[in-house]
Design a protein around this motif. Structure first.
Motif, PDB file in Angstrom:
ATOM      1  N   ASN A 153      55.642  48.483  28.235  1.00 33.43           N
ATOM      2  CA  ASN A 153      54.703  49.559  28.531  1.00 33.43           C
ATOM      3  C   ASN A 153      53.268  49.063  28.504  1.00 33.43           C
ATOM      4  N   ALA A 154      53.059  47.799  28.819  1.00 30.74           N
ATOM      5  CA  ALA A 154      51.706  47.249  28.828  1.00 30.74           C
ATOM      6  C   ALA A 154      50.953  47.723  30.062  1.00 30.74           C
ATOM      7  N   HIS A 155      49.640  47.903  29.906  1.00 30.97           N
ATOM      8  CA  HIS A 155      48.815  48.323  31.044  1.00 30.97           C
ATOM      9  C   HIS A 155      48.535  47.123  31.931  1.00 30.97           C
ATOM     10  N   MET A 156      48.971  47.205  33.168  1.00 31.81           N
ATOM     11  CA  MET A 156      48.762  46.107  34.097  1.00 31.81           C
ATOM     12  C   MET A 156      47.398  46.243  34.767  1.00 31.81           C
ATOM     13  N   PRO A 157      46.611  45.170  34.818  1.00 34.75           N
ATOM     14  CA  PRO A 157      45.308  45.237  35.472  1.00 34.75           C
ATOM     15  C   PRO A 157      45.454  45.436  36.977  1.00 34.75           C
ATOM     16  N   GLY A 158      44.429  46.021  37.581  1.00 28.87           N
ATOM     17  CA  GLY A 158      44.467  46.204  39.023  1.00 28.87           C
ATOM     18  C   GLY A 158      44.344  44.876  39.745  1.00 28.87           C
ATOM     19  N   LEU A 159      45.383  44.496  40.442  1.00 33.82           N
ATOM     20  CA  LEU A 159      45.401  43.224  41.157  1.00 33.82           C
ATOM     21  C   LEU A 159      45.630  43.532  42.634  1.00 33.82           C
ATOM     22  N   ASP A 160      44.540  43.518  43.378  1.00 30.63           N
ATOM     23  CA  ASP A 160      44.597  43.981  44.761  1.00 30.63           C
ATOM     24  C   ASP A 160      45.147  42.952  45.744  1.00 30.63           C
ATOM     25  N   SER A 161      44.869  41.684  45.489  1.00 29.15           N
ATOM     26  CA  SER A 161      45.271  40.660  46.452  1.00 29.15           C
ATOM     27  C   SER A 161      46.403  39.797  45.914  1.00 29.15           C
ATOM     28  N   ALA A 162      47.119  39.165  46.836  1.00 29.86           N
ATOM     29  CA  ALA A 162      48.198  38.254  46.452  1.00 29.86           C
ATOM     30  C   ALA A 162      47.656  37.092  45.639  1.00 29.86           C
ATOM     31  N   ALA A 163      46.449  36.637  45.977  1.00 28.44           N
ATOM     32  CA  ALA A 163      45.830  35.519  45.260  1.00 28.44           C
ATOM     33  C   ALA A 163      45.546  35.904  43.810  1.00 28.44           C
ATOM     34  N   ASP A 164      45.055  37.139  43.590  1.00 26.26           N
ATOM     35  CA  ASP A 164      44.783  37.607  42.230  1.00 26.26           C
ATOM     36  C   ASP A 164      46.069  37.727  41.430  1.00 26.26           C
ATOM     37  N   ARG A 165      47.114  38.241  42.075  1.00 22.44           N
ATOM     38  CA  ARG A 165      48.400  38.391  41.379  1.00 22.44           C
ATOM     39  C   ARG A 165      48.977  37.033  41.011  1.00 22.44           C
ATOM     40  N   GLU A 166      48.891  36.078  41.925  1.00 22.03           N
ATOM     41  CA  GLU A 166      49.406  34.736  41.641  1.00 22.03           C
ATOM     42  C   GLU A 166      48.641  34.091  40.497  1.00 22.03           C
ATOM     43  N   LYS A 167      47.323  34.202  40.531  1.00 21.44           N
ATOM     44  CA  LYS A 167      46.477  33.595  39.494  1.00 21.44           C
ATOM     45  C   LYS A 167      46.777  34.204  38.124  1.00 21.44           C
ATOM     46  N   THR A 168      46.905  35.534  38.081  1.00 22.49           N
ATOM     47  CA  THR A 168      47.166  36.199  36.814  1.00 22.49           C
ATOM     48  C   THR A 168      48.539  35.844  36.264  1.00 22.49           C
ATOM     49  N   LEU A 169      49.556  35.826  37.119  1.00 20.30           N
ATOM     50  CA  LEU A 169      50.897  35.474  36.666  1.00 20.30           C
ATOM     51  C   LEU A 169      50.939  34.042  36.155  1.00 20.30           C
ATOM     52  N   ARG A 170      50.317  33.118  36.887  1.00 23.57           N
ATOM     53  CA  ARG A 170      50.291  31.722  36.451  1.00 23.57           C
ATOM     54  C   ARG A 170      49.593  31.586  35.095  1.00 23.57           C
ATOM     55  N   GLU A 171      48.496  32.304  34.905  1.00 26.17           N
ATOM     56  CA  GLU A 171      47.756  32.213  33.642  1.00 26.17           C
ATOM     57  C   GLU A 171      48.557  32.788  32.480  1.00 26.17           C
ATOM     58  N   LEU A 172      49.299  33.871  32.721  1.00 26.59           N
ATOM     59  CA  LEU A 172      50.135  34.431  31.664  1.00 26.59           C
ATOM     60  C   LEU A 172      51.223  33.447  31.256  1.00 26.59           C
TER      61      LEU A 172
END
Length: 217
Positions: A153-172
């Motif tokens: 139930n964690a709040h997911m940040p707004g990730l509008d672009s594929a690049a942002d989603r990839e960067k965030t997932l890789r960092e996690l």
């Protein structure tokens, strides 16, 4: 006597789980569950909380270190993301295993999630059906169930672009794997290194490769 939250195995929506747990108490619920599991096992203080408060077995920690809170938040974000978008699971599982998570509750929750997705095979990954409620109901106490529910139930940040989603997932993934390696490099209670020099070198090489790994999200 606590009322144990037994949710229907058919409940799979993160929103439905959210109605059963207050996210604001996520750290408190996790700390309580970690403390109880460590005390029951006679292992003293839970992971990430050694040296906190009085530091004695069977006694609750007085606070949760900020570094532990930050890591727990990242672990919750990743578990929520996988449950909400199981198609990313094969990519994450290439770099992380349940034992890479810090905390007994997180490791057990991740183990159950990994098992559910692997049991379901490609169908579970593609049809977005993750039996989150069934995972939560696998735990026996109210504290454990609340902590497990908060992990989906964690709040997911707004990730509008594929690049942002990839960067965030890789960092996690990188942060959790890095913390895992840091724990492995610490000597055990007998002063014996957990990893051999060869294993440590391999771990560091894999971590370095993760910096530039591609994720399709």
């Amino acid at each position: 006597k606590p009322v144990i939250m037994k949710l229907s195995p058919n409940v799979t929506s993160i929103a439905e789980i959210a109605r059963s747990v207050e996210a604001a108490g996520a750290d408190a619920a996790t700390a309580e569950a970690e403390w109880r599991m460590a005390a029951d096992a006679g292992n003293g203080m839970p992971d990430g909380m050694q040296g906190v408060g009085n530091g004695q077995a069977g006694r609750r920690p007085s606070r949760i270190p900020k570094s532990t809170q930050a890591l727990w938040k990242k672990q919750r974000l990743l578990l929520t993301w996988i449950a909400d978008q199981p198609s990313i699971f094969p990519q994450v599982a290439r770099y992380l295993q349940p034992n890479d998570f810090e905390g007994t509750m997180f490791r057990e929750t991740a183990r159950l999630l990994w098992e559910k997705l692997r049991e379901g095979g490609d169908a579970a990954v593609q049809d977005r059906q993750v039996p989150v409620a069934g995972i939560i109901s696998s735990f026996e106490t109210q504290e454990q169930q609340e902590a497990a529910a908060a992990m989906f139930n964690a709040h997911m940040p707004g990730l509008d672009s594929a690049a942002d989603r990839e960067k965030t997932l890789r960092e996690l993934v990188y942060s959790i794997r890095e913390a895992s390696l840091a724990r492995k490099t610490r000597a055990d209670g007998a002063g014996t290194p957990v990893l051999t020099m060869q294993e440590l070198l391999q771990e560091k090489q894999q971590l370095q490769a993760l910096r530039t790994a591609r994720f399709i999200v």
